[in-house]
Design an enzyme around this catalytic site. Structure first.
Site, PDB file in Angstrom:
ATOM      1  N   HIS A  90       0.856  -1.196   0.000  1.00 28.88           N
ATOM      2  CA  HIS A  90       0.000   0.000   0.000  1.00 28.88           C
ATOM      3  C   HIS A  90       0.887   1.239   0.000  1.00 28.88           C
ATOM      4  O   HIS A  90       1.962   1.255   0.602  1.00 28.88           O
ATOM      5  CB  HIS A  90      -0.984   0.009   1.168  1.00 28.88           C
ATOM      6  CG  HIS A  90      -0.371   0.049   2.540  1.00 28.88           C
ATOM      7  ND1 HIS A  90       0.012   1.223   3.156  1.00 28.88           N
ATOM      8  CD2 HIS A  90      -0.087  -0.936   3.430  1.00 28.88           C
ATOM      9  CE1 HIS A  90       0.509   0.951   4.361  1.00 28.88           C
ATOM     10  NE2 HIS A  90       0.459  -0.350   4.545  1.00 28.88           N
ATOM     11  N   ASP A  92      -0.450   4.375   0.764  1.00 23.48           N
ATOM     12  CA  ASP A  92      -0.905   5.369   1.741  1.00 23.48           C
ATOM     13  C   ASP A  92      -0.137   5.168   3.046  1.00 23.48           C
ATOM     14  O   ASP A  92       0.407   4.085   3.307  1.00 23.48           O
ATOM     15  CB  ASP A  92      -2.403   5.276   1.967  1.00 23.48           C
ATOM     16  CG  ASP A  92      -2.812   4.041   2.748  1.00 23.48           C
ATOM     17  OD1 ASP A  92      -2.487   2.933   2.287  1.00 23.48           O
ATOM     18  OD2 ASP A  92      -3.442   4.163   3.817  1.00 23.48           O
ATOM     19  N   ASP A 123       6.535   1.063   5.956  1.00 19.74           N
ATOM     20  CA  ASP A 123       5.102   0.744   5.964  1.00 19.74           C
ATOM     21  C   ASP A 123       4.336   1.725   5.098  1.00 19.74           C
ATOM     22  O   ASP A 123       3.878   2.751   5.585  1.00 19.74           O
ATOM     23  CB  ASP A 123       4.597   0.782   7.411  1.00 19.74           C
ATOM     24  CG  ASP A 123       3.136   0.401   7.549  1.00 19.74           C
ATOM     25  OD1 ASP A 123       2.629  -0.314   6.678  1.00 19.74           O
ATOM     26  OD2 ASP A 123       2.510   0.837   8.528  1.00 19.74           O
ATOM     27  N   GLU A 156      -5.138   1.654   3.087  1.00 17.78           N
ATOM     28  CA  GLU A 156      -5.017   0.571   4.067  1.00 17.78           C
ATOM     29  C   GLU A 156      -4.976   1.110   5.485  1.00 17.78           C
ATOM     30  O   GLU A 156      -5.574   0.538   6.401  1.00 17.78           O
ATOM     31  CB  GLU A 156      -3.761  -0.258   3.766  1.00 17.78           C
ATOM     32  CG  GLU A 156      -3.667  -1.562   4.547  1.00 17.78           C
ATOM     33  CD  GLU A 156      -3.047  -1.423   5.925  1.00 17.78           C
ATOM     34  OE1 GLU A 156      -3.238  -2.326   6.759  1.00 17.78           O
ATOM     35  OE2 GLU A 156      -2.369  -0.401   6.179  1.00 17.78           O
ATOM     36  N   GLU A 157      -4.251   2.208   5.691  1.00 24.76           N
ATOM     37  CA  GLU A 157      -4.080   2.727   7.046  1.00 24.76           C
ATOM     38  C   GLU A 157      -5.359   3.301   7.634  1.00 24.76           C
ATOM     39  O   GLU A 157      -5.474   3.456   8.851  1.00 24.76           O
ATOM     40  CB  GLU A 157      -2.981   3.809   7.062  1.00 24.76           C
ATOM     41  CG  GLU A 157      -1.599   3.331   6.636  1.00 24.76           C
ATOM     42  CD  GLU A 157      -0.951   2.391   7.627  1.00 24.76           C
ATOM     43  OE1 GLU A 157      -1.617   1.964   8.590  1.00 24.76           O
ATOM     44  OE2 GLU A 157       0.237   2.069   7.445  1.00 24.76           O
ATOM     45  N   HIS A 423       4.297   3.766  12.212  1.00 31.41           N
ATOM     46  CA  HIS A 423       3.194   4.533  12.808  1.00 31.41           C
ATOM     47  C   HIS A 423       3.690   5.529  13.860  1.00 31.41           C
ATOM     48  O   HIS A 423       2.890   6.310  14.387  1.00 31.41           O
ATOM     49  CB  HIS A 423       2.122   3.634  13.446  1.00 31.41           C
ATOM     50  CG  HIS A 423       1.375   2.792  12.472  1.00 31.41           C
ATOM     51  ND1 HIS A 423       0.135   2.256  12.748  1.00 31.41           N
ATOM     52  CD2 HIS A 423       1.669   2.379  11.216  1.00 31.41           C
ATOM     53  CE1 HIS A 423      -0.289   1.547  11.706  1.00 31.41           C
ATOM     54  NE2 HIS A 423       0.637   1.609  10.779  1.00 31.41           N
TER      55      HIS A 423
END
Length: 451
Positions: A90, A92, A123, A156-157, A423
């Site tokens: 992903h 995003d 990520d 996705e996030e 994150h």
């Protein structure tokens, strides 16, 4: 590893990979368009699409998914009669949080202490670059031996389910014999790991109201019901004294049977402050891979600076519940909502709203694809045997793909090992991990095609 021609090719491609990851990280592709311009996500999507076209992919398309974002699809044909492998990543990313807390700007890939720092570096923009490296290495060493589909998700996030719904509406699009999800990570740097389970998740917004408006705390405090205090009591009810998650009716005693996670190693990985205890009971692996975990993600209330002496009339919070394999996320959502409502004190008015959900996932680790990956990782990581670990996070698309294609084998690998701090502030990727996992993916595709 350097004596392997695939590994030699990947090593030669690493400078290009860094340049490309720099370009991709520069897009502020947070799929929350109240915070970041939609044009940033669209720019990243177009970059991914152009990269696929450059590699010879056909049918490259920006898919408008039902949640208002775009996923990028492409198909690279292999030899006639070959198997089909879907590669997922992903583009995003999570918001950077407090940009002032970053040592270097979050959207500028920066090398420091042997790692590359930037939001999405691990990520999962790095995961897309990993797929590109693997395919380029194969093309330079006899060709790609399978049909390849690539899907790069755009939300996705956010957990808004756009790609899941699109896939359900177009069930042939992502059909494959094997699916490689490039969005997890090794248990630690240098230890090759596939993720065999994922916790699911649910997001619930809870609002409590007690008064028609705020009141002077001196004149009314002590009798007037304080909505913020009521909310605090509700949120506190979600944890036992030791910090274990306690949602009425939700089982929380399961055990993890697999790779152990030592407490001291976890303390280091999580950067727990000296003297602060870990929460919960059972082993660390039990707590983060096999049991539910509640987290209060945010509270709407007055900030300390500028606060007035007032009894609050209303307050709300966003609550996340991670759901372990074996538990239905929809049922867990109902239990969480019922718990919040049942534990609201003083007859306060309470409203709960589910705003996101994903089911947990368990892989079949006895499948031929796992054997092919184990052999590939043994070459990419000399002297190391592939390990199986759980993952506390969620990838809702996994269950959608498993339901749509029950015969497909699903493997989860990626760059998000503990040092990556995904994150969080100062997210980073290990270029050595990027290189080795790209080699492993390329060799996996060769092994899988030969089976």
């Amino acid at each position: 590893m350097s004596s392997n021609p695939v590994a030699e090719t990947v090593a030669s491609l690493m400078p290009r990979a860094r340049t490309e990851l720099t370009e991709l990280v520069a897009f502020k592709s947070v799929a929350d368009f109240d915070q970041f311009p939609k044009s940033e996500s669209e720019g990243a999507a177009n970059w991914v699409a152009d990269a696929l076209r450059t590699e010879g992919f056909q049918d490259v398309a920006l898919l408008d998914t039902p949640d208002g974002t775009q996923s990028v699809y492409g198909f690279l044909p292999g030899p006639e009669g070959a198997k089909t492998v879907l590669l997922y990543a992903h583009y995003d990313v999570q918001p950077p949080l407090d940009e002032a807390g970053w040592t270097s700007p979050p959207f500028e890939l920066t090398e420091r202490d042997g790692r590359w720092y930037g939001r999405g570096a691990a990520d999962c923009k790095g995961g897309f670059i990993m797929h590109l490296l693997a395919l380029r290495a194969l093309k330079a060493n006899g060709g790609v031996p399978v049909h390849v589909k690539v899907i790069a998700e755009g939300s996705e996030e956010q957990g808004t389910g756009g790609l899941e719904r699109y896939a359900e509406e177009h069930p042939e699009l992502l059909k494959a014999d094997t699916i490689v999800i490039g969005d997890t990570g090794n248990f630690r740097v240098g230890l090759p790991t596939v993720t065999s389970t994922l916790r699911g998740m649910t997001l619930v917004r809870v609002r409590i109201d007690t008064l028609e408006g705020n009141l002077h705390s001196g004149q009314f405090g002590g009798a007037a019901p304080d909505a913020l205090s009521a909310l605090i009591r509700v949120l506190d009810s979600l944890r036992a004294k030791d910090g274990s998650t306690t949602v009425d009716g939700l089982a929380a005693q399961a055990s993890w049977d697999g790779l152990a996670y030592e407490e001291e190693q976890f303390r280091q990985d999580a950067k727990v402050l000296d003297g602060v205890e870990l929460i919960g009971s059972g082993s660390v692996a039990d707590r983060i891979w096999a049991r539910p975990a509640v987290t209060v993600l945010g509270i709407d209330c007055p900030p300390v600076v500028g606060a007035t002496p007032s009894v609050q009339a209303g307050a709300r919070a966003l609550v996340s519940l991670r759901v372990p394999p074996g538990v239905d996320a929809a049922e867990a959502t109902k239990l969480l909502q019922a718990h919040l409502e049942a534990h609201t004190p003083w007859g306060a008015r309470v409203r709960t709203e589910q705003i996101g959900q994903g089911q947990p996932f368990s892989a079949d680790t006895t499948s031929p694809a796992y054997t092919a990956m184990a052999d590939a990782m043994a070459v990419a990581y000399p002297g190391q045997e592939m390990q199986y670990a759980g993952q506390g996070g969620s990838i809702p698309l996994c269950n959608t793909l498993a339901a749509l294609y029950p015969q497909a084998e699903i493997l989860l690998i990626g760059l998000s090992e503990p040092e990556a701090q995904i994150h969080a502030l100062n997210e980073s990727v290990s270029p050595e991990e990027l290189e080795r996992l790209s080699v492993a993916e390329a060799l996996f595709l060769q092994n899988y095609a030969a089976n």
